[in-house]
Write a protein that holds these residues in place. Sequence first.
Motif, PDB file in Angstrom:
ATOM      1  N   PHE A 168       1.462  -8.004   3.384  1.00 17.00           N
ATOM      2  CA  PHE A 168       0.928  -6.866   2.614  1.00 17.00           C
ATOM      3  C   PHE A 168       0.666  -7.285   1.162  1.00 17.00           C
ATOM      4  CE2 PHE A 168       1.618  -3.341  -0.299  1.00 17.00           C
ATOM      5  CZ  PHE A 168       0.762  -2.368   0.208  1.00 17.00           C
ATOM      6  N   ARG A 169       1.619  -7.999   0.569  1.00  8.95           N
ATOM      7  CA  ARG A 169       1.475  -8.396  -0.847  1.00  8.95           C
ATOM      8  C   ARG A 169       0.319  -9.382  -1.043  1.00  8.95           C
ATOM      9  NH1 ARG A 169       3.762  -4.170  -2.985  1.00  8.95           N
ATOM     10  NH2 ARG A 169       5.897  -3.873  -2.273  1.00  8.95           N
ATOM     11  N   GLU A 170       0.072 -10.229  -0.037  1.00 12.02           N
ATOM     12  CA  GLU A 170      -1.065 -11.158  -0.123  1.00 12.02           C
ATOM     13  C   GLU A 170      -2.377 -10.385  -0.180  1.00 12.02           C
ATOM     14  OE1 GLU A 170      -1.364 -14.469  -0.397  1.00 12.02           O
ATOM     15  OE2 GLU A 170       0.811 -14.542  -0.601  1.00 12.02           O
ATOM     16  N   GLY A 180       2.124   9.819  -9.214  1.00 15.76           N
ATOM     17  CA  GLY A 180       0.887  10.599  -9.391  1.00 15.76           C
ATOM     18  C   GLY A 180      -0.334   9.753  -9.704  1.00 15.76           C
ATOM     19  N   LYS A 181      -0.263   8.451  -9.383  1.00 17.73           N
ATOM     20  CA  LYS A 181      -1.381   7.561  -9.726  1.00 17.73           C
ATOM     21  C   LYS A 181      -2.682   7.989  -9.039  1.00 17.73           C
ATOM     22  CE  LYS A 181       1.338   4.722  -8.121  1.00 17.73           C
ATOM     23  NZ  LYS A 181       1.958   3.702  -7.333  1.00 17.73           N
ATOM     24  N   THR A 182      -2.580   8.286  -7.747  1.00 13.71           N
ATOM     25  CA  THR A 182      -3.799   8.624  -7.000  1.00 13.71           C
ATOM     26  C   THR A 182      -4.365   9.968  -7.451  1.00 13.71           C
ATOM     27  OG1 THR A 182      -3.036   7.325  -5.132  1.00 13.71           O
ATOM     28  CG2 THR A 182      -4.767   8.928  -4.672  1.00 13.71           C
ATOM     29  N   SER A 208      -5.958   0.733  -4.666  1.00 17.47           N
ATOM     30  CA  SER A 208      -5.660  -0.560  -4.024  1.00 17.47           C
ATOM     31  C   SER A 208      -5.098  -0.369  -2.615  1.00 17.47           C
ATOM     32  CB  SER A 208      -4.733  -1.414  -4.900  1.00 17.47           C
ATOM     33  OG  SER A 208      -3.450  -0.869  -4.971  1.00 17.47           O
ATOM     34  N   ASP A 209      -4.282   0.674  -2.394  1.00 18.40           N
ATOM     35  CA  ASP A 209      -3.740   0.897  -1.041  1.00 18.40           C
ATOM     36  C   ASP A 209      -4.860   1.171  -0.034  1.00 18.40           C
ATOM     37  OD1 ASP A 209      -1.110   0.508  -1.730  1.00 18.40           O
ATOM     38  OD2 ASP A 209      -0.654   2.638  -1.983  1.00 18.40           O
ATOM     39  N   GLU A 210      -5.855   1.963  -0.469  1.00 16.72           N
ATOM     40  CA  GLU A 210      -6.990   2.269   0.428  1.00 16.72           C
ATOM     41  C   GLU A 210      -7.746   1.003   0.786  1.00 16.72           C
ATOM     42  OE1 GLU A 210      -9.906   5.148  -1.011  1.00 16.72           O
ATOM     43  OE2 GLU A 210      -8.294   6.639  -1.046  1.00 16.72           O
TER      44      GLU A 210
HETATM   45  C1  S3P Z   1       4.690   0.363  -2.447  1.00 12.59           C
HETATM   46  C2  S3P Z   1       3.965   1.461  -2.868  1.00 12.59           C
HETATM   47  C3  S3P Z   1       2.911   2.086  -2.050  1.00 12.59           C
HETATM   48  C4  S3P Z   1       2.295   1.064  -1.095  1.00 12.59           C
HETATM   49  C5  S3P Z   1       3.377   0.392  -0.290  1.00 12.59           C
HETATM   50  C6  S3P Z   1       4.407  -0.330  -1.165  1.00 12.59           C
HETATM   51  C7  S3P Z   1       5.746  -0.181  -3.338  1.00 12.59           C
HETATM   52  O1  S3P Z   1       1.878   2.620  -2.877  1.00 12.59           O
HETATM   53  O2  S3P Z   1       1.563   0.109  -1.814  1.00 12.59           O
HETATM   54  O3  S3P Z   1       3.998   1.362   0.507  1.00 12.59           O
HETATM   55  O4  S3P Z   1       6.161  -1.333  -3.138  1.00 12.59           O
HETATM   56  O5  S3P Z   1       6.169   0.542  -4.259  1.00 12.59           O
HETATM   57  P1  S3P Z   1       2.025   3.946  -3.771  1.00 12.59           P
HETATM   58  O6  S3P Z   1       2.754   3.565  -5.018  1.00 12.59           O
HETATM   59  O7  S3P Z   1       0.609   4.334  -4.062  1.00 12.59           O
HETATM   60  O8  S3P Z   1       2.735   4.958  -2.958  1.00 12.59           O
END
Ligand code: S3P
Length: 171
Positions: A57-59, A14-16, A33-35
Amino acid sequence: MYKNIVLIGLMGSGKTATGKLIAQKTSMNFVDSDELIVEKAGKSINKIFQEDGESCFREIEAEVIKNAAQKSGCVISTGGGAVLRLENLRNLKETGILFYLEAPAEVLWQRIRECSSRPLLNKDNPVEILQNLINVRKSFYETADFTIHTENTPVEEVAEQVLDAYNKYWP
Ligand code: S3P
């Protein structure tokens, strides 16, 4: 300088939703951060994982978190795996108060099962995967300043609990 409110926790915690609500209730800006990753990469999270791999992705995640943490007075919602890099936790803690939104794996899955934008869960056994992620990440999440249990708590109340704690910590 007002400290950021930083929300950490697994997918579905529920972070977002909580972050957006807190931003609405206050004059704080909302940052996800995902956006920011999707904006920076110019493609979806699924595509980044498929075409470039999780390490890429992590970078990008580390880069956007570093930038976000340089702001103040923001609500920052982080991707569930952001805590895996100590660098991210260090950057976020420098300017923010961290809240771990906690819930059991089954509850997390019920909240996000309709959504296919999470590459780590596009498999046959998502609840088991979530449980494994909890086991691996729990100790990182628990370095937060506060833990909020969200299993039976509506998002409005989670937001209130976060704000109460923030205001006590930072009156
Ligand atoms: C991830 C969580 C996702 C997103 C990606 C990886 C993870 O974000 O960053 O799919 O490693 O738990 P949310 O936690 O916002 O869904």
